[in-house]
Design a protein around this motif. Structure first.
Motif, mmCIF file in Angstrom:
data_model
loop_
_atom_site.group_PDB
_atom_site.id
_atom_site.type_symbol
_atom_site.label_atom_id
_atom_site.label_comp_id
_atom_site.label_asym_id
_atom_site.label_seq_id
_atom_site.Cartn_x
_atom_site.Cartn_y
_atom_site.Cartn_z
ATOM 1 N N VAL A 78 0.851 -1.194 0.000
ATOM 2 C CA VAL A 78 0.000 0.000 0.000
ATOM 3 C C VAL A 78 0.885 1.242 0.000
ATOM 4 O O VAL A 78 1.651 1.468 0.933
ATOM 5 N N GLY A 79 0.779 2.040 -1.059
ATOM 6 C CA GLY A 79 1.581 3.260 -1.171
ATOM 7 C C GLY A 79 1.073 4.379 -0.289
ATOM 8 O O GLY A 79 1.861 5.166 0.252
ATOM 9 N N TRP A 80 -0.240 4.497 -0.170
ATOM 10 C CA TRP A 80 -0.852 5.415 0.789
ATOM 11 C C TRP A 80 -2.222 4.889 1.176
ATOM 12 O O TRP A 80 -2.871 4.172 0.409
ATOM 13 N N ALA A 81 -2.648 5.236 2.382
ATOM 14 C CA ALA A 81 -3.978 4.867 2.878
ATOM 15 C C ALA A 81 -4.661 6.123 3.390
ATOM 16 O O ALA A 81 -4.036 6.956 4.065
ATOM 17 N N GLY A 82 -5.945 6.263 3.060
ATOM 18 C CA GLY A 82 -6.689 7.454 3.448
ATOM 19 C C GLY A 82 -7.886 7.129 4.311
ATOM 20 O O GLY A 82 -8.427 6.017 4.272
ATOM 21 N N LEU A 83 -8.300 8.115 5.087
ATOM 22 C CA LEU A 83 -9.455 7.987 5.973
ATOM 23 C C LEU A 83 -10.279 9.254 5.888
ATOM 24 O O LEU A 83 -9.730 10.363 5.929
ATOM 25 N N ALA A 84 -11.607 9.099 5.762
ATOM 26 C CA ALA A 84 -12.528 10.231 5.784
ATOM 27 C C ALA A 84 -13.358 10.154 7.057
ATOM 28 O O ALA A 84 -14.173 9.243 7.213
ATOM 29 N N TRP A 85 -13.096 11.060 7.986
ATOM 30 C CA TRP A 85 -13.932 11.172 9.171
ATOM 31 C C TRP A 85 -15.304 11.650 8.715
ATOM 32 O O TRP A 85 -15.424 12.626 7.986
ATOM 33 N N VAL A 96 -4.413 11.244 5.262
ATOM 34 C CA VAL A 96 -3.687 10.402 4.314
ATOM 35 C C VAL A 96 -2.346 10.061 4.955
ATOM 36 O O VAL A 96 -1.657 10.942 5.469
ATOM 37 N N ALA A 97 -1.989 8.781 4.962
ATOM 38 C CA ALA A 97 -0.739 8.335 5.573
ATOM 39 C C ALA A 97 0.013 7.429 4.616
ATOM 40 O O ALA A 97 -0.598 6.727 3.807
ATOM 41 N N TRP A 98 1.345 7.440 4.731
ATOM 42 C CA TRP A 98 2.157 6.589 3.870
ATOM 43 C C TRP A 98 3.528 6.356 4.513
ATOM 44 O O TRP A 98 3.966 7.123 5.370
ATOM 45 N N PRO A 99 4.196 5.300 4.124
ATOM 46 C CA PRO A 99 5.543 5.050 4.647
ATOM 47 C C PRO A 99 6.590 5.849 3.890
ATOM 48 O O PRO A 99 6.461 6.081 2.685
ATOM 49 N N TYR A 100 7.611 6.266 4.625
ATOM 50 C CA TYR A 100 8.775 6.900 4.005
ATOM 51 C C TYR A 100 10.019 6.376 4.721
ATOM 52 O O TYR A 100 10.217 6.651 5.906
ATOM 53 N N GLN A 101 10.812 5.599 4.006
ATOM 54 C CA GLN A 101 11.957 4.922 4.590
ATOM 55 C C GLN A 101 11.482 4.116 5.801
ATOM 56 O O GLN A 101 10.618 3.265 5.669
ATOM 57 N N SER A 102 11.982 4.407 7.000
ATOM 58 C CA SER A 102 11.558 3.648 8.186
ATOM 59 C C SER A 102 10.507 4.384 9.004
ATOM 60 O O SER A 102 10.116 3.923 10.084
ATOM 61 N N THR A 103 10.031 5.514 8.501
ATOM 62 C CA THR A 103 9.067 6.331 9.243
ATOM 63 C C THR A 103 7.717 6.356 8.536
ATOM 64 O O THR A 103 7.565 5.840 7.430
ATOM 65 N N ALA A 170 -1.618 1.748 -4.426
ATOM 66 C CA ALA A 170 -0.283 1.155 -4.375
ATOM 67 C C ALA A 170 0.795 2.160 -4.770
ATOM 68 O O ALA A 170 1.975 1.952 -4.481
ATOM 69 N N SER A 171 0.382 3.255 -5.389
ATOM 70 C CA SER A 171 1.347 4.263 -5.852
ATOM 71 C C SER A 171 1.719 5.206 -4.713
ATOM 72 O O SER A 171 0.831 5.803 -4.093
ATOM 73 N N PRO A 172 2.983 5.377 -4.422
ATOM 74 C CA PRO A 172 3.382 6.302 -3.354
ATOM 75 C C PRO A 172 3.200 7.749 -3.787
ATOM 76 O O PRO A 172 3.099 8.039 -4.984
#
Length: 219
Positions: A78-85, A96-103, A170-172
């Motif tokens: 998963v390149g990014w995952a989003g949430l709509a409150w 919207v959240a996504w991984p970057y290196q180890s963070t 899947a796209s970052p």
């Protein structure tokens, strides 16, 4: 069609052993999940893409006036995952959240129409201990402040049917180091009614304090 036009529909119907347990498939319902590494229990929804969205709130929370512990666990694909409150994109807080290196990077967004979501300060997110990546998944632990009320909307902490929506791709993002980065259109999305009441925990304050303390010690 340009990326900016494609991304305008984002969330339109809106998503190492120390890390949280990887998500297992589940129907579109919310259930209880307890993280053995932190002793925090959440109410959990798992999307068909095996992305877990977990929420914990104070047991004495009142409508529209509480912080939220949020955990997202997503497969490494998963390149990014989003949430709509609130369950829809327009005029609701978006994450919207996504991984970057180890963070993990978390971005607060908002859209006043079905246009590309812009960076917003309406909700603040503090990334907490336990966030990071391993060989198979990435995990976000965050404290959300300002997500329980916006406009005339107030989340009911006693409700078993709070609307949420998710999207993922899947796209970052274009510049994954930057929380203001642009990102492409979702590849899948969905909505669900969440049992927020089952996420009430008596140890909310101490849990947040411990996560903050652990995060500071790790720096």
């Amino acid at each position: 069609m340009r990326v900016s036009q494609l991304a305008a529909t984002l969330l339109a119907v809106v998503g190492n052993a120390a890390f949280a347990k990887p998500a297992q498939p589940r129907d579109t319902v919310s259930a209880k999940y307890c993280d053995a590494s932190t002793d925090i229990c959440y109410s959990e929804f798992i999307s068909p893409e095996k992305i877990a969205y977990r929420f914990a709130i104070p047991d004495n929370a009142t409508a529209g006036n509480f912080d939220i512990l949020l955990q997202i666990v997503a497969p490494k694909t998963v390149g990014w995952a989003g949430l709509a409150w609130g369950g829809v994109m327009v005029n609701n807080p978006l994450l919207v959240a996504w991984p970057y290196q180890s963070t993990i990077i978390v971005s607060s967004r908002k859209a006043s129409a079905r246009t590309y979501p812009q960076v917003s300060n309406d909700v603040s997110y503090k990334v907490l201990a336990g966030s990071g990546t391993n060989a198979t998944h990435w995990t976000l632990n965050a404290l959300a402040q300002g997500a329980s009320a916006w406009g005339i909307t107030k989340l009911d902490p006693k409700s078993s049917a709070v609307p949420f929506a998710y999207a993922q791709s899947a796209s970052p993002p274009t510049n994954p180091a930057d929380a203001a980065s642009r990102f492409s259109m979702h590849q899948s999305k969905g909505k669900w009614s969440h049992d927020l009441a089952s996420g009430r925990i008596a140890n909310f304050t101490s849990a947040v304090e411990q996560l903050f303390k652990t995060e500071e010690e790790a720096k």
